[in-house]
Every structure is written in C-alpha cells, then in structure tokens.
Write a protein that holds these residues in place. Structure first.
Motif, PDB file in Angstrom:
ATOM      1  N   TYR A   1       0.857  -1.183   0.000  1.00 11.01           N
ATOM      2  CA  TYR A   1       0.000   0.000   0.000  1.00 11.01           C
ATOM      3  C   TYR A   1       0.891   1.230   0.000  1.00 11.01           C
ATOM      4  O   TYR A   1       2.013   1.214   0.508  1.00 11.01           O
ATOM      5  CB  TYR A   1      -0.941   0.007   1.212  1.00 11.01           C
TER       6      TYR A   1
ATOM      7  N   GLU B   1      -6.405   2.192   1.488  1.00  8.51           N
ATOM      8  CA  GLU B   1      -7.173   1.546   0.428  1.00  8.51           C
ATOM      9  C   GLU B   1      -8.600   2.068   0.358  1.00  8.51           C
ATOM     10  O   GLU B   1      -9.178   2.174  -0.725  1.00  8.51           O
ATOM     11  CB  GLU B   1      -7.189   0.032   0.654  1.00  8.51           C
TER      12      GLU B   1
ATOM     13  N   ASP C   1      -7.560   1.517  -9.271  1.00  7.50           N
ATOM     14  CA  ASP C   1      -7.522   1.056  -7.890  1.00  7.50           C
ATOM     15  C   ASP C   1      -7.708   2.175  -6.877  1.00  7.50           C
ATOM     16  O   ASP C   1      -7.544   1.949  -5.681  1.00  7.50           O
ATOM     17  CB  ASP C   1      -6.188   0.337  -7.608  1.00  7.50           C
TER      18      ASP C   1
END
Length: 333
Positions: free
Chosen positions: A32, A57, A96
C-alpha cells in the motif's frame, strides 16, 4: 430482518471462495502507498500495519471535502448497470483508487475500482472493519474507531450490487464470484439502515469535469483540479487549441454570413445590423487572442506554482550527487 448494529459488519454471506483460507496476509494487497512525515511517497507492507493499509485503500481522498458540493456533479440515485454504460458507447476503465470510483469523463470513460479480495472475506471484515465494544463512532478520527472505513467499504460494495445486476453485467466486470447472492443481502441491509452507506456513494456516477470545476473554485487561490487531466504542457495546449480552433471556424462562418448580408441592399442601411456586425467583428479579433492568452496564463500559473518544489528537488539531487562523487575512492595514477 432486524436492523444491523452500526458498529458491526452487517453482511453474513461468505464469497471469498475457499473458507479454509483465513490468513490475513492472503487477503491483503501486496503493498500500500502512503505519504511519510516528509511528504514523500512510500510503500508499506499491509501485513505489518493492517489498519493503515485499510485507511489508505478505503480513503476517499479529496472527495471527502467536497461531499456538500456533490449535488452539482451527480444525481442522488443508484449506479446504472454496467451493460447500460457499454450500450451507450462508454468505456469501463479499471482504477484502484477509491476516490475516483464511478467518476466518468466527457469522453465516456467510467472509472471502476475492482473489488479488493479482503472485502469478500467475511472473517477479515469482521476482524478489521468492526469497531470494538463500546464504540459509538462519535470520534471517527480515533484509532480504534472503524466507522468511516466500514461505511466506505459497505457503500463501495453497494455500488457493485447496483452495477452488476445481471449475468451480462457479471461478464463485463468478471471480477468477483457469487456477486448476485451478495447483492441481495446488500440491498436488504441498505433498506433497513441507509446510514451504513457513506454519503459519497448515495450519488453513484459523478462527472469528472464538474468535480474539477468544484475543486478549483473551493481550493482558491491554488485553483487545483480534482484529477489533473494534463501532465505535460504539450497536451495542455493541444487540447485547448482544439476547441479554440473549432470556435474560430464558427466565428468565420458567422463573419462570412454577415459580409454577405452587408452586400445586400436591405441590410446596408440597417443601423442595428451594422452595429451588430461591428461588435461581432471586434469579438472575432479579440476572442481567439484572449482565449489563447488565458491558456498561456494557466500554463504559466502552474509553472510558477511548481517552480519552488522543482528547484528544491534539483538542489537535493545536486547535493546527493556531490555526496556520492566525494565518497568515491580515488585511484592512484
């Protein structure tokens, strides 16, 4: 069906596939990305700091500060099925980033975030997206409170329940299994407690061009867009000169029509038409020049704004090169 506890993960359907596979590291992403204390981009291991990776996220980024203005960018309605976007000539693009999920451009691109694997693991969501006992979610900035990430995650899954409503949508997405079974439970939970969904996802598709305008007006004097569409000055001038050229063609057509009108006897003595022709001629001369000047000033504005950071990075790079060169051993002739 009883209303779910707002501090708990309300879903009960397991869609992660192998129920014997319960290790946290298997459900998390590989890495991440985050910004350290010095403002530099860094990559971390989600297994070492799961809460931080989930915050990254499931972060809405700058969109969280624009929630009260989202009515200008999209209507309050569920997301349309994916086959509707494709049937209208749209293009589904995977991204994403949660903060650009379901944003669409004027060119017909719809950004869709694929479903992370950990959101399909019931045990993982209950372990990492539930608040501890006694949490009232009144202090969402507390480390123990998972209220905002849980609402974002549930709202995100709710959009998928709307996007994938049939087998045609499932074949277009081709991302998760058992989605149709999960969709029914998502809609039931939302019906009993709409507050479990983050307010951002109550307005599904948002127009990116309007978000950029809202971001520029609310971030004065920096005048920053929400998503920068031009990363080089060549692209900036090429895209803007295209619409300037189109407008110039329209102006030329109108001037030609006015010139023909002035050649007729009826309009030669018409003072109103003479005055309109005079005004539009001045506009035809100054309009394209003014538009090009605005594009140039916009480019110079971003150049001047980014110049200090560019000079700092060049100074650090020069200092690092000097340190490396001074550390090299000298060889004897």
């Amino acid at each position: 069906m009883a209303p779910p506890d707002s501090t708990r993960w309300p879903l009960t359907t397991e869609v992660s596939g192998d129920e014997n596979e319960k290790r946290t590291a298997d459900a998390l992403l590989a890495t991440y990305h985050y910004y350290d204390t010095h403002g530099k981009r860094a990559a971390g291991d989600p297994a070492q700091d799961t809460p931080a990776s989930l915050r990254s996220e499931l972060s809405l980024g700058g969109l969280a500060g624009l929630l009260k203005h989202l009515r200008f960018a999209g209507a309050a309605r569920p997301a349309r099925p994916l086959h509707s976007h494709v049937a209208m000539g749209g293009e589904v693009v995977a991204s994403d980033r949660m903060d650009i999920h379901l944003l669409w451009t004027n060119e017909g691109k719809l950004f869709v975030k694929p479903v992370p694997r950990f959101l399909l693991s019931l045990d993982f969501c209950r372990s990492n997206l539930q608040c501890p006992d006694g949490c009232t979610c009144r202090d969402p900035l507390a480390d123990a409170c998972r209220g905002i990430p849980r609402r974002v995650a549930f709202g995100f899954l709710y959009t998928y329940a709307c996007l994938i409503s049939s087998e045609s949508d499932f074949h277009i997405a081709n991302e998760i299994s058992c989605c149709l079974t999960l969709a029914r439970e998502l809609l039931q939970v939302h019906e009993h407690d709409p507050g479990v969904i983050h307010p951002r996802f109550l307005r599904a598709e948002l127009r990116l061009s309007r978000l950029n305008t809202i971001s520029r007006l609310t971030s004065l004097p920096h005048f920053n867009p929400y998503v920068r569409g031009h990363y080089t000055y060549g692209n900036l001038f090429r895209d803007n000169l295209a619409w300037i050229a189109t407008a110039t063609v329209f102006v030329v057509v109108v001037l030609t029509a006015m010139q023909v009108g002035l050649a007729t006897e009826r309009l030669q003595g018409d003072a109103t038409f003479q005055q309109a022709s005079y005004g539009f001629t001045i506009f035809a001369i100054l309009g394209p020049m003014g538009a090009f000047a605005l594009v140039t000033l916009y480019a110079l504005f971003h150049l001047v704004k980014g110049l200090p950071s560019l000079l700092r990075s060049l100074g650090k790079r020069t200092a690092a090169d000097r340190a490396v060169s001074s550390a090299k051993p000298r060889t004897m002739a």
